[in-house]
Design a protein around this motif. Sequence first.
Motif, PDB file in Angstrom:
ATOM      1  N   ALA A 142       0.870  -7.299   9.617  1.00 20.65           N
ATOM      2  CA  ALA A 142      -0.511  -6.521   9.726  1.00 20.65           C
ATOM      3  C   ALA A 142      -0.940  -6.135   8.198  1.00 20.65           C
ATOM      4  CB  ALA A 142      -0.385  -5.187  10.585  1.00 20.65           C
ATOM      5  N   TYR A 143       0.328  -5.970   7.378  1.00 17.26           N
ATOM      6  CA  TYR A 143      -0.225  -5.591   6.026  1.00 17.26           C
ATOM      7  C   TYR A 143      -0.637  -6.887   5.370  1.00 17.26           C
ATOM      8  CZ  TYR A 143       0.610  -2.812   1.643  1.00 17.26           C
ATOM      9  OH  TYR A 143       0.581  -2.466   0.551  1.00 17.26           O
ATOM     10  N   LYS A 144      -0.024  -7.936   5.428  1.00 14.17           N
ATOM     11  CA  LYS A 144      -0.606  -8.980   4.934  1.00 14.17           C
ATOM     12  C   LYS A 144      -2.060  -9.398   5.485  1.00 14.17           C
ATOM     13  CE  LYS A 144       4.351 -10.822   4.732  1.00 14.17           C
ATOM     14  NZ  LYS A 144       5.026 -11.680   5.022  1.00 14.17           N
TER      15      LYS A 144
ATOM     16  N   VAL B 236       4.537 -13.250 -17.600  1.00  8.61           N
ATOM     17  CA  VAL B 236       3.576 -12.567 -16.669  1.00  8.61           C
ATOM     18  C   VAL B 236       4.373 -11.758 -15.485  1.00  8.61           C
ATOM     19  CG1 VAL B 236       1.518 -13.775 -17.318  1.00  8.61           C
ATOM     20  CG2 VAL B 236       2.840 -14.629 -15.160  1.00  8.61           C
ATOM     21  N   GLN B 237       3.538 -10.805 -14.946  1.00  2.92           N
ATOM     22  CA  GLN B 237       4.380 -10.190 -13.773  1.00  2.92           C
ATOM     23  C   GLN B 237       3.203 -10.198 -12.659  1.00  2.92           C
ATOM     24  OE1 GLN B 237       6.659  -6.307 -13.968  1.00  2.92           O
ATOM     25  NE2 GLN B 237       4.995  -5.614 -12.656  1.00  2.92           N
ATOM     26  N   VAL B 238       3.600 -10.697 -11.306  1.00  2.00           N
ATOM     27  CA  VAL B 238       2.546 -10.965 -10.385  1.00  2.00           C
ATOM     28  C   VAL B 238       3.081 -10.349  -9.238  1.00  2.00           C
ATOM     29  CG1 VAL B 238       1.417 -12.860  -9.047  1.00  2.00           C
ATOM     30  CG2 VAL B 238       1.888 -13.111 -11.623  1.00  2.00           C
TER      31      VAL B 238
ATOM     32  N   LEU C 122      -6.344  -3.935 -13.283  1.00  2.00           N
ATOM     33  CA  LEU C 122      -6.644  -4.879 -12.054  1.00  2.00           C
ATOM     34  C   LEU C 122      -5.345  -4.732 -11.124  1.00  2.00           C
ATOM     35  CD1 LEU C 122      -8.651  -8.071 -13.202  1.00  2.00           C
ATOM     36  CD2 LEU C 122      -9.393  -5.778 -12.797  1.00  2.00           C
ATOM     37  N   ALA C 123      -4.275  -4.016 -11.455  1.00  2.00           N
ATOM     38  CA  ALA C 123      -3.239  -4.116 -11.176  1.00  2.00           C
ATOM     39  C   ALA C 123      -3.215  -3.324  -9.630  1.00  2.00           C
ATOM     40  CB  ALA C 123      -1.975  -3.402 -11.770  1.00  2.00           C
ATOM     41  N   GLY C 124      -2.036  -3.222  -8.818  1.00  2.00           N
ATOM     42  CA  GLY C 124      -2.165  -2.585  -7.491  1.00  2.00           C
ATOM     43  C   GLY C 124      -1.127  -1.414  -7.551  1.00  2.00           C
TER      44      GLY C 124
ATOM     45  N   VAL D 125      -2.978   1.213   2.087  1.00  2.00           N
ATOM     46  CA  VAL D 125      -2.523  -0.044   1.782  1.00  2.00           C
ATOM     47  C   VAL D 125      -2.855  -0.310   0.359  1.00  2.00           C
ATOM     48  CG1 VAL D 125      -2.770  -2.468   2.699  1.00  2.00           C
ATOM     49  CG2 VAL D 125      -3.023  -0.719   4.189  1.00  2.00           C
ATOM     50  N   PHE D 126      -1.813  -0.299  -0.520  1.00  2.00           N
ATOM     51  CA  PHE D 126      -1.903  -0.538  -1.814  1.00  2.00           C
ATOM     52  C   PHE D 126      -2.057  -2.169  -1.937  1.00  2.00           C
ATOM     53  CE2 PHE D 126       0.502   3.223  -3.630  1.00  2.00           C
ATOM     54  CZ  PHE D 126      -0.666   3.852  -3.830  1.00  2.00           C
ATOM     55  N   CYS D 127      -3.015  -2.245  -3.183  1.00  2.00           N
ATOM     56  CA  CYS D 127      -3.414  -3.761  -3.356  1.00  2.00           C
ATOM     57  C   CYS D 127      -3.714  -3.885  -4.661  1.00  2.00           C
ATOM     58  CB  CYS D 127      -4.166  -4.474  -2.337  1.00  2.00           C
ATOM     59  SG  CYS D 127      -5.789  -3.819  -2.489  1.00  2.00           S
ATOM     60  N   GLY D 128      -3.711  -5.246  -5.224  1.00  2.00           N
ATOM     61  CA  GLY D 128      -4.450  -5.231  -6.439  1.00  2.00           C
ATOM     62  C   GLY D 128      -5.716  -5.775  -6.112  1.00  2.00           C
ATOM     63  N   ALA D 129      -6.591  -5.781  -7.337  1.00  2.00           N
ATOM     64  CA  ALA D 129      -8.002  -6.031  -7.357  1.00  2.00           C
ATOM     65  C   ALA D 129      -8.231  -7.419  -6.627  1.00  2.00           C
ATOM     66  CB  ALA D 129      -8.719  -6.075  -8.895  1.00  2.00           C
TER      67      ALA D 129
ATOM     68  N   ILE E 236       2.910  -4.756 -19.829  1.00  2.00           N
ATOM     69  CA  ILE E 236       1.488  -4.080 -19.963  1.00  2.00           C
ATOM     70  C   ILE E 236       0.949  -4.294 -18.506  1.00  2.00           C
ATOM     71  CG2 ILE E 236      -0.659  -4.295 -21.269  1.00  2.00           C
ATOM     72  CD1 ILE E 236       0.824  -5.746 -23.633  1.00  2.00           C
ATOM     73  N   GLU E 237       0.671  -3.071 -18.037  1.00  2.00           N
ATOM     74  CA  GLU E 237       0.036  -3.276 -16.629  1.00  2.00           C
ATOM     75  C   GLU E 237      -1.622  -2.886 -16.722  1.00  2.00           C
ATOM     76  OE1 GLU E 237       2.156  -2.186 -12.890  1.00  2.00           O
ATOM     77  OE2 GLU E 237       0.813  -0.749 -12.895  1.00  2.00           O
ATOM     78  N   GLY E 238      -2.511  -3.941 -16.402  1.00  2.00           N
ATOM     79  CA  GLY E 238      -3.812  -3.706 -16.591  1.00  2.00           C
ATOM     80  C   GLY E 238      -4.336  -3.111 -15.602  1.00  2.00           C
TER      81      GLY E 238
ATOM     82  N   GLY F   5      -3.935  -8.622 -11.960  1.00  2.00           N
ATOM     83  CA  GLY F   5      -5.109  -9.673 -11.712  1.00  2.00           C
ATOM     84  C   GLY F   5      -4.583 -10.914 -12.218  1.00  2.00           C
ATOM     85  N   ILE F   6      -3.221 -10.998 -12.178  1.00  2.00           N
ATOM     86  CA  ILE F   6      -2.996 -12.438 -12.539  1.00  2.00           C
ATOM     87  C   ILE F   6      -2.913 -13.178 -11.355  1.00  2.00           C
ATOM     88  CG2 ILE F   6      -1.244 -13.978 -13.804  1.00  2.00           C
ATOM     89  CD1 ILE F   6      -0.953 -11.459 -15.851  1.00  2.00           C
ATOM     90  N   TYR F   7      -3.697 -14.249 -10.893  1.00  2.00           N
ATOM     91  CA  TYR F   7      -3.899 -14.826  -9.334  1.00  2.00           C
ATOM     92  C   TYR F   7      -3.612 -16.462  -9.635  1.00  2.00           C
ATOM     93  CZ  TYR F   7      -4.576 -14.179  -4.569  1.00  2.00           C
ATOM     94  OH  TYR F   7      -4.486 -14.224  -3.186  1.00  2.00           O
TER      95      TYR F   7
HETATM   96  C1  LIG Z   1       1.485  -3.143  -2.825  1.00  2.00           C
HETATM   97  C2  LIG Z   1       1.822  -2.763  -4.176  1.00  2.00           C
HETATM   98  C3  LIG Z   1       2.848  -2.076  -4.617  1.00  2.00           C
HETATM   99  C4  LIG Z   1       3.186  -1.482  -5.864  1.00  2.00           C
HETATM  100  N1  LIG Z   1       3.867  -0.367  -5.989  1.00  2.00           N
HETATM  101  C5  LIG Z   1       4.331  -0.339  -7.371  1.00  2.00           C
HETATM  102  C6  LIG Z   1       5.169   0.706  -7.582  1.00  2.00           C
HETATM  103  O1  LIG Z   1       5.683   1.383  -6.748  1.00  2.00           O
HETATM  104  N2  LIG Z   1       5.600   0.853  -9.055  1.00  2.00           N
HETATM  105  C7  LIG Z   1       5.038   0.248  -9.861  1.00  2.00           C
HETATM  106  O2  LIG Z   1       5.482   0.129 -11.162  1.00  2.00           O
HETATM  107  N3  LIG Z   1       4.061  -0.789  -9.642  1.00  2.00           N
HETATM  108  C8  LIG Z   1       3.768  -1.065  -8.481  1.00  2.00           C
HETATM  109  N4  LIG Z   1       2.836  -1.947  -7.967  1.00  2.00           N
HETATM  110  C9  LIG Z   1       2.281  -2.711  -9.359  1.00  2.00           C
HETATM  111  C10 LIG Z   1       3.126  -4.138  -9.344  1.00  2.00           C
HETATM  112  O3  LIG Z   1       4.511  -3.887  -9.893  1.00  2.00           O
HETATM  113  C11 LIG Z   1       2.304  -4.918 -10.367  1.00  2.00           C
HETATM  114  O4  LIG Z   1       2.688  -4.628 -11.854  1.00  2.00           O
HETATM  115  C12 LIG Z   1       0.760  -5.236 -10.539  1.00  2.00           C
HETATM  116  O5  LIG Z   1       0.288  -4.933  -9.189  1.00  2.00           O
HETATM  117  C13 LIG Z   1       0.625  -6.788 -10.956  1.00  2.00           C
HETATM  118  O6  LIG Z   1      -0.691  -6.730 -10.574  1.00  2.00           O
HETATM  119  P1  LIG Z   1      -1.235  -7.938  -9.515  1.00  2.00           P
HETATM  120  O7  LIG Z   1      -1.106  -7.134  -8.153  1.00  2.00           O
HETATM  121  O8  LIG Z   1      -2.504  -8.086  -9.622  1.00  2.00           O
HETATM  122  O9  LIG Z   1      -0.536  -9.029  -9.542  1.00  2.00           O
HETATM  123  C14 LIG Z   1       2.495  -2.453  -6.992  1.00  2.00           C
HETATM  124  C15 LIG Z   1       1.655  -3.328  -6.551  1.00  2.00           C
HETATM  125  C16 LIG Z   1       1.232  -3.642  -5.228  1.00  2.00           C
HETATM  126  C17 LIG Z   1       0.407  -4.920  -5.044  1.00  2.00           C
END
Ligand SMILES: Cc1cc2nc3c(=O)[nH]c(=O)nc-3n(C[C@H](O)[C@H](O)[C@H](O)COP(=O)(O)O)c2cc1C
Length: 234
Positions: free
Chosen positions: A131-133, A114-116, A35-37, A209-213, A31-33, A95-97
């Motif tokens: 640079a990404y970090k 959980v998936q982080v 706040l995910a990235g 630059v993808f990222c979570g909340a 379940i990806e909520g 959003g699990i941190y």
């Molecule tokens: C940089 C980045 C790239 C991601 N790329 C993918 C992706 O290609 N496919 C996918 O299913 N989820 C992707 N995700 C989502 C993660 O798999 C994960 O479920 C989610 O980000 C978890 O939340 P968190 O980042 O708050 O821990 C990505 C997340 C991040 C931060």
Amino acid sequence: MPPIVSPSKSAVVICKMWDRKYHTAPDMVVIEGPLAGGHLGFTRDQLSALGADTDDVPDTYKQSEYDEEIKKIVAVVREYEEKYQKKIPIVTAGGIYTHEDVMRQIDELGMDGVQVATRFVTTEECDAPRAYKEAYINASVDDIVITQSPVGMPGRAIKNTFLQGVGKVPFKLEHCYKCLEKCDPAKIPYCITKALVNAAEGDVDNALVFCGANAYRATKIETVPEVMKDLLGE
Ligand SMILES: Cc1cc2nc3c(=O)[nH]c(=O)nc-3n(C[C@H](O)[C@H](O)[C@H](O)COP(=O)(O)O)c2cc1C
């Protein structure tokens, strides 16, 4: 790969289809909520209703409303567990941190795991460029925004030179990777593949630059054992 669901409707659709077409149920559900990235499985309106599309998500996010959605997904999965007489582990992400976040998912919502992602980006071991970090470490809460990706989904990313120029700076496609069947190069504001390749190569000013909340919470580079200890509350 287990199905990744966001609104409960997607869990219903996937479980029903697997049942009808393949006479089976998933071995696990993620379940990806909101706040995910990266790309998110919600519409802009759904994110907005949950308070997860602003530049200040920690203040606006309606956690209890999404908890209700999680409970609906659990109810759907339990139906198919019963039907197929097998345990279907459910894992939450987004959003699990911290250790408290992990325990809330397990103790209060009954999750199996959980998936982080975001927390591990700023580790030594993560293979993203330095640079990404650093883009995570330097980001403040209102640098984290929701953008519309050419893939047709909203995505969460860091507001940088690249995102500020989208729609303003004229875009000229240099090379089409033909990565998406439905992408029309004449209509897109930028090429998603090029923007992600630039990110992977560390050209973060010209990248998505993808990222979570929670990316703004990173203050330093850690190691994976350090992060694991913290998440496990050791
Ligand atoms: C940089 C980045 C790239 C991601 N790329 C993918 C992706 O290609 N496919 C996918 O299913 N989820 C992707 N995700 C989502 C993660 O798999 C994960 O479920 C989610 O980000 C978890 O939340 P968190 O980042 O708050 O821990 C990505 C997340 C991040 C931060």
